[in-house]
Design a protein around this motif. Structure first.
Motif, PDB file in Angstrom:
ATOM      1  N   GLY A   1      -5.597  -0.241  -1.627  1.00  0.00           N
ATOM      2  CA  GLY A   1      -4.307   0.270  -2.073  1.00  0.00           C
ATOM      3  C   GLY A   1      -3.196  -0.744  -2.062  1.00  0.00           C
ATOM      4  N   SER A   2      -2.028  -0.302  -2.519  1.00  0.00           N
ATOM      5  CA  SER A   2      -0.851  -1.156  -2.545  1.00  0.00           C
ATOM      6  C   SER A   2      -0.328  -1.451  -1.145  1.00  0.00           C
ATOM      7  CB  SER A   2       0.249  -0.494  -3.380  1.00  0.00           C
ATOM      8  OG  SER A   2       0.566   0.789  -2.872  1.00  0.00           O
ATOM      9  N   ASP A   3      -0.828  -0.717  -0.136  1.00  0.00           N
ATOM     10  CA  ASP A   3      -0.439  -0.991   1.250  1.00  0.00           C
ATOM     11  C   ASP A   3      -1.344  -2.033   1.901  1.00  0.00           C
ATOM     12  OD1 ASP A   3      -2.761   0.437   1.519  1.00  0.00           O
ATOM     13  OD2 ASP A   3      -1.943   1.961   2.875  1.00  0.00           O
ATOM     14  N   GLY A   4      -2.322  -2.545   1.133  1.00  0.00           N
ATOM     15  CA  GLY A   4      -3.228  -3.555   1.666  1.00  0.00           C
ATOM     16  C   GLY A   4      -4.392  -2.988   2.443  1.00  0.00           C
ATOM     17  N   GLY A   5      -4.482  -1.661   2.537  1.00  0.00           N
ATOM     18  CA  GLY A   5      -5.549  -1.043   3.318  1.00  0.00           C
ATOM     19  C   GLY A   5      -6.808  -0.779   2.508  1.00  0.00           C
ATOM     20  N   LEU A   6      -7.929  -0.727   3.225  1.00  0.00           N
ATOM     21  CA  LEU A   6      -9.225  -0.349   2.647  1.00  0.00           C
ATOM     22  C   LEU A   6      -9.616   1.024   3.158  1.00  0.00           C
ATOM     23  CD1 LEU A   6     -11.600  -3.452   3.004  1.00  0.00           C
ATOM     24  CD2 LEU A   6     -10.778  -2.457   0.866  1.00  0.00           C
TER      25      LEU A   6
END
Length: 401
Positions: free
Chosen positions: A383-388
């Motif tokens: 995602g755009s939050d850098g999370g997987l």
């Protein structure tokens, strides 16, 4: 987040997260009987049970609610063994993960543990390689046994990295500094690579040459519209498919690239992704908010898929060929799964609560299926939050039998 099945119809399926139900579009759906909450009632059950297994966040405190735009993920790729995952994005890092680290229960011989595993990148990532620019595309090189990874970046450069030594081994800059949106390698002629760029060209190059000698340059659009996606036929054929900002998909025979062998015209806006489902069937995604299934032999649309929100960004597209499922992200921070047989989503997962307008809270920007099994599947999203996020699905026993 726990999910509830509210599904299925032979031709229409839907999974909604509790309290975040989305309406399915389509005339036939609106005519269905509805429950007390106004949601359609379907006479058939969902074929799949999906669950969120693992969350890998950007922060060390596992806080996944605060978007970290500087770490947004743009691409996720499984290697040929389906046991290693590579990710890239605007953080200027290629991160490498072992799937067994993200799915520890797979090695225990026991059923999946209830609940979701929460990790941070520092603990989950096996190692990372810093890159000179933001990445828009990565692809494992066939025949390298997972040892070489190619990338395309925002500075218009194509590079290859030796993962054992963790160093760059190849670089070409033939797109005039214009962003490279997509890179891929041929499975029919393994010495060929290709890149698509904002400069309006798809270039094929010889990976054996240190300078990446250009084999062919194609400008699909007369007006020089950006080439946003490139994919060689992964089943070994000589066809490469190219998606453009002129709303079309073009197919070229790599032995003769003077003119396309097919052109797929049906999207209303830029084509962002193109994927082969089999030798002649392709799936495309566009910022018109629609996926399309095509027969490349006659250039006809077989089916369109709607439900996700996509009118501006690249939100990912992946196909699980053995299971016939399509996965994509959305600009309302949700993951969507479609069955290739039906035009509406069969499952939706909301990563984080969004604003009242349904558009807040970030977006799901990349997705990738693991290409194994037939009755079990794994979908990894970024995602755009850098999370997987890692999801696992299992075909329900009564359906499978």
């Amino acid at each position: 987040m726990q999910c509830m099945c509210v599904i299925l119809n032979k031709t229409r399926s839907y999974m909604a997260c509790c309290g975040n139900s989305d309406r399915i579009r389509g005339e036939d759906v609106t005519k269905l009987r509805k429950d007390i909450k106004g949601q359609p009632i379907y006479p058939w059950r969902c074929e799949w049970d999906f669950s969120l297994t693992t969350i890998v966040s950007s922060g060390g405190d596992n806080n996944i609610s605060t978007p970290a735009i500087s770490d947004a993920l743009g691409v996720i790729e499984f290697d040929q063994t389906n046991s290693i995952i590579a990710t890239g994005g605007i953080a200027r890092k290629i991160r490498i993960y072992k799937l067994q680290s993200l799915l520890p229960h797979e090695n225990t011989g026991q059923d999946q543990v209830r609940g979701t595993i929460c990790l941070d990148h520092a603990r989950a990532c096996d190692y990372y390689i810093c890159t000179p620019a933001k990445l828009s595309s990565i692809r494992w090189k066939p025949g390298s046994y997972g040892g070489v990874l190619g990338s395309g970046d925002y500075d218009g450069v194509v590079m290859e990295y030796d993962l054992e030594r963790r160093i760059p081994i190849f670089e070409r800059d033939e797109h005039g500094g214009r962003r490279v949106w997509s890179v891929d390698y041929s499975h029919w002629d393994p010495v060929l690579g290709a890149s698509g760029s904002d400069d309006g060209t798809m270039q094929m190059w010889d990976t054996r040459c240190e300078s990446g000698e250009c084999v062919a340059t194609v400008q699909p659009s007369v007006g020089g519209s950006a080439v946003c996606c490139v994919e060689f036929n992964p089943f070994g054929g000589p066809i490469v498919a190219v998606g453009c900002a002129d709303r079309n998909v073009y197919g070229y025979d790599i032995r003769m690239t003077i003119a396309p062998v097919f052109a797929l015209d049906g999207h209303r806006k830029t084509v962002t992704y193109i994927k082969f489902l089999d030798n002649v069937t392709l799936v495309s995604a566009s910022i018109d908010g629609c996926l399309k299934l095509w027969n490349s032999d006659n250039s006809n649309v077989i089916r369109s898929y709607r439900g996700h929100v996509n009118n501006r960004n690249f939100v990912g597209l992946s196909v699980w060929r053995k299971g016939g499922l399509l996965g994509c992200g959305s600009e309302n921070n949700k993951v969507f799964v479609y069955d290739k047989r039906w035009g509406e989503p069969i499952w939706i997962h909301e990563s984080n609560p969004t604003g009242r307008d349904g558009c807040g809270g970030g977006l799901v920007s990349s997705v990738c299926w693991r290409q194994v099994e037939e009755d079990q599947c794994t979908l990894v999203t970024g995602g755009s939050d850098g999370g997987l996020q890692v999801f696992q699905g299992k075909r329900k026993a009564s359906i499978a039998s």
